[in-house]
Design a protein around this motif. Structure first.
Motif, PDB file in Angstrom:
ATOM      1  N   GLY A   1     -25.748  15.185 -60.243  1.00 42.74           N
ATOM      2  CA  GLY A   1     -24.750  14.159 -59.990  1.00 42.74           C
ATOM      3  C   GLY A   1     -25.289  13.084 -59.066  1.00 42.74           C
ATOM      4  N   ARG A   2     -24.686  11.926 -59.158  1.00 44.99           N
ATOM      5  CA  ARG A   2     -25.057  10.808 -58.289  1.00 44.99           C
ATOM      6  C   ARG A   2     -24.080  10.735 -57.126  1.00 44.99           C
ATOM      7  NH1 ARG A   2     -24.156   7.669 -61.602  1.00 44.99           N
ATOM      8  NH2 ARG A   2     -22.387   6.422 -60.905  1.00 44.99           N
ATOM      9  N   VAL A   3     -24.582  10.671 -55.917  1.00 44.44           N
ATOM     10  CA  VAL A   3     -23.739  10.661 -54.729  1.00 44.44           C
ATOM     11  C   VAL A   3     -22.964   9.347 -54.656  1.00 44.44           C
ATOM     12  CG1 VAL A   3     -23.674  10.779 -52.216  1.00 44.44           C
ATOM     13  CG2 VAL A   3     -25.332  12.173 -53.479  1.00 44.44           C
ATOM     14  N   VAL A   4     -21.638   9.466 -54.604  1.00 45.50           N
ATOM     15  CA  VAL A   4     -20.793   8.279 -54.487  1.00 45.50           C
ATOM     16  C   VAL A   4     -20.021   8.253 -53.172  1.00 45.50           C
ATOM     17  CG1 VAL A   4     -20.564   7.922 -56.975  1.00 45.50           C
ATOM     18  CG2 VAL A   4     -18.934   9.419 -55.790  1.00 45.50           C
ATOM     19  N   SER A   5     -19.993   9.388 -52.462  1.00 47.72           N
ATOM     20  CA  SER A   5     -19.340   9.411 -51.155  1.00 47.72           C
ATOM     21  C   SER A   5     -19.902  10.549 -50.320  1.00 47.72           C
ATOM     22  CB  SER A   5     -17.819   9.577 -51.295  1.00 47.72           C
ATOM     23  OG  SER A   5     -17.489  10.832 -51.861  1.00 47.72           O
ATOM     24  N   VAL A   6     -19.986  10.315 -49.028  1.00 49.19           N
ATOM     25  CA  VAL A   6     -20.465  11.325 -48.086  1.00 49.19           C
ATOM     26  C   VAL A   6     -19.438  11.449 -46.975  1.00 49.19           C
ATOM     27  CG1 VAL A   6     -22.292  12.003 -46.491  1.00 49.19           C
ATOM     28  CG2 VAL A   6     -22.881  10.787 -48.600  1.00 49.19           C
ATOM     29  N   GLU A   7     -18.802  12.610 -46.888  1.00 49.89           N
ATOM     30  CA  GLU A   7     -17.813  12.889 -45.855  1.00 49.89           C
ATOM     31  C   GLU A   7     -18.287  14.055 -45.001  1.00 49.89           C
ATOM     32  OE1 GLU A   7     -15.387  10.872 -45.512  1.00 49.89           O
ATOM     33  OE2 GLU A   7     -15.521   9.801 -47.415  1.00 49.89           O
ATOM     34  N   LYS A   8     -17.553  14.331 -43.946  1.00 52.42           N
ATOM     35  CA  LYS A   8     -17.960  15.386 -43.028  1.00 52.42           C
ATOM     36  C   LYS A   8     -18.065  16.736 -43.715  1.00 52.42           C
ATOM     37  CE  LYS A   8     -16.614  17.692 -38.717  1.00 52.42           C
ATOM     38  NZ  LYS A   8     -15.599  17.775 -37.624  1.00 52.42           N
ATOM     39  N   ASN A   9     -17.099  17.064 -44.558  1.00 55.03           N
ATOM     40  CA  ASN A   9     -17.036  18.401 -45.142  1.00 55.03           C
ATOM     41  C   ASN A   9     -17.273  18.444 -46.642  1.00 55.03           C
ATOM     42  OD1 ASN A   9     -16.461  19.730 -42.673  1.00 55.03           O
ATOM     43  ND2 ASN A   9     -14.312  19.129 -42.845  1.00 55.03           N
ATOM     44  N   PHE A  10     -17.599  17.321 -47.254  1.00 56.43           N
ATOM     45  CA  PHE A  10     -17.890  17.352 -48.680  1.00 56.43           C
ATOM     46  C   PHE A  10     -18.715  16.143 -49.099  1.00 56.43           C
ATOM     47  CE2 PHE A  10     -13.885  14.992 -48.527  1.00 56.43           C
ATOM     48  CZ  PHE A  10     -14.129  13.936 -49.394  1.00 56.43           C
ATOM     49  N   ILE A  11     -19.417  16.334 -50.221  1.00 57.88           N
ATOM     50  CA  ILE A  11     -20.204  15.278 -50.842  1.00 57.88           C
ATOM     51  C   ILE A  11     -19.608  15.005 -52.214  1.00 57.88           C
ATOM     52  CG2 ILE A  11     -22.508  14.551 -51.573  1.00 57.88           C
ATOM     53  CD1 ILE A  11     -22.263  15.183 -48.554  1.00 57.88           C
ATOM     54  N   GLY A  12     -19.252  13.757 -52.492  1.00 57.61           N
ATOM     55  CA  GLY A  12     -18.671  13.396 -53.776  1.00 57.61           C
ATOM     56  C   GLY A  12     -19.738  12.952 -54.754  1.00 57.61           C
TER      57      GLY A  12
END
Length: 218
Positions: free
Chosen positions: A108-119
């Motif tokens: 998958g291509r990373v579209v969001s990076v948050e504290k507890n998950f990677i979208g």
């Protein structure tokens, strides 16, 4: 005189009865030191060690299970089209629980990076988060039950079986998630393998929430 005789007989009976009971059921059992050491060694050997178990399971079964996982892009497409059919074809259920699991692998291509998950976006032309890689503190039995490799009936008790979940989660937190956070920058491609637990189809399917046990930069 007769009374004294009766008392004497009574005490004699009591004494004999007590001696017989002590012979049949001794208060102290004496065993040899060698027998005691053998019993201790046997009890120690029988004690389940979840760390040692996961050490072996991780390399010999869990990592190779990637080849048996469903492709994430295929699953995402099937879930969008018909969740019930996707569940029938690729899901697995444990016991009488209403929740079920998917064992997935993909890129998958990373579209969001948050504290507890990677979208991640899975579809080539999508900018939407279609898969979430869990990156926070882990709870539950998602990886233990999601692959179908482990059966509770193969273990002495549920305490040992639950200890496997705890150790798997701890190992993912310590060894997998730091790598995920390091490589997960927006626009980067991430290759992953993991498991999904679906408790609520409205919130857990779109996007898929994956607990990864393999992550690599693509």
């Amino acid at each position: 005189m007769i009374s004294r005789q009766r008392k004497g007989i009574t005490w004699l009976v009591i004494t004999i009865g007590t001696l017989v009971l002590l012979y049949l059921f001794p208060l102290i059992h004496i065993v040899s030191l060698d027998d005691a050491n053998k019993a201790t060694a046997k009890a120690t050997a029988a004690k389940f060690d979840p760390v040692k178990f996961v050490d072996t399971f991780w390399d010999s079964e869990l990592l190779p299970s990637k080849s048996a996982a469903v492709d994430a892009a295929t699953l995402v497409a099937k879930v969008k089209a018909d969740p019930a059919k996707a569940r029938e074809q690729h899901g697995r259920q444990v016991g009488l629980s209403q929740s079920y699991f998917y064992h997935v692998t993909g890129v998958g291509r990373v579209v969001s990076v948050e504290k507890n998950f990677i979208g991640l976006a899975i579809s080539p032309d999508s900018e939407k988060t279609e898969v979430i890689l869990e990156a926070g503190i882990l709870f539950g039995n998602t990886v233990r039950d999601g692959t179908g490799l482990l059966d509770v009936n193969d273990f002495n008790n549920t305490q040992d079986f639950n200890a496997i979940s705890t150790e798997l989660n701890r190992r993912i937190e310590a060894n997998v998630l730091p790598t995920l956070r390091e490589i997960a920058t927006v626009g980067a491609e991430v290759q992953f393998t993991g498991c999904v637990q679906v408790n609520d189809e409205d919130s857990d399917l779109q996007p898929l929430k994956v607990v990864p046990f393999i992550v690599e930069a693509k």
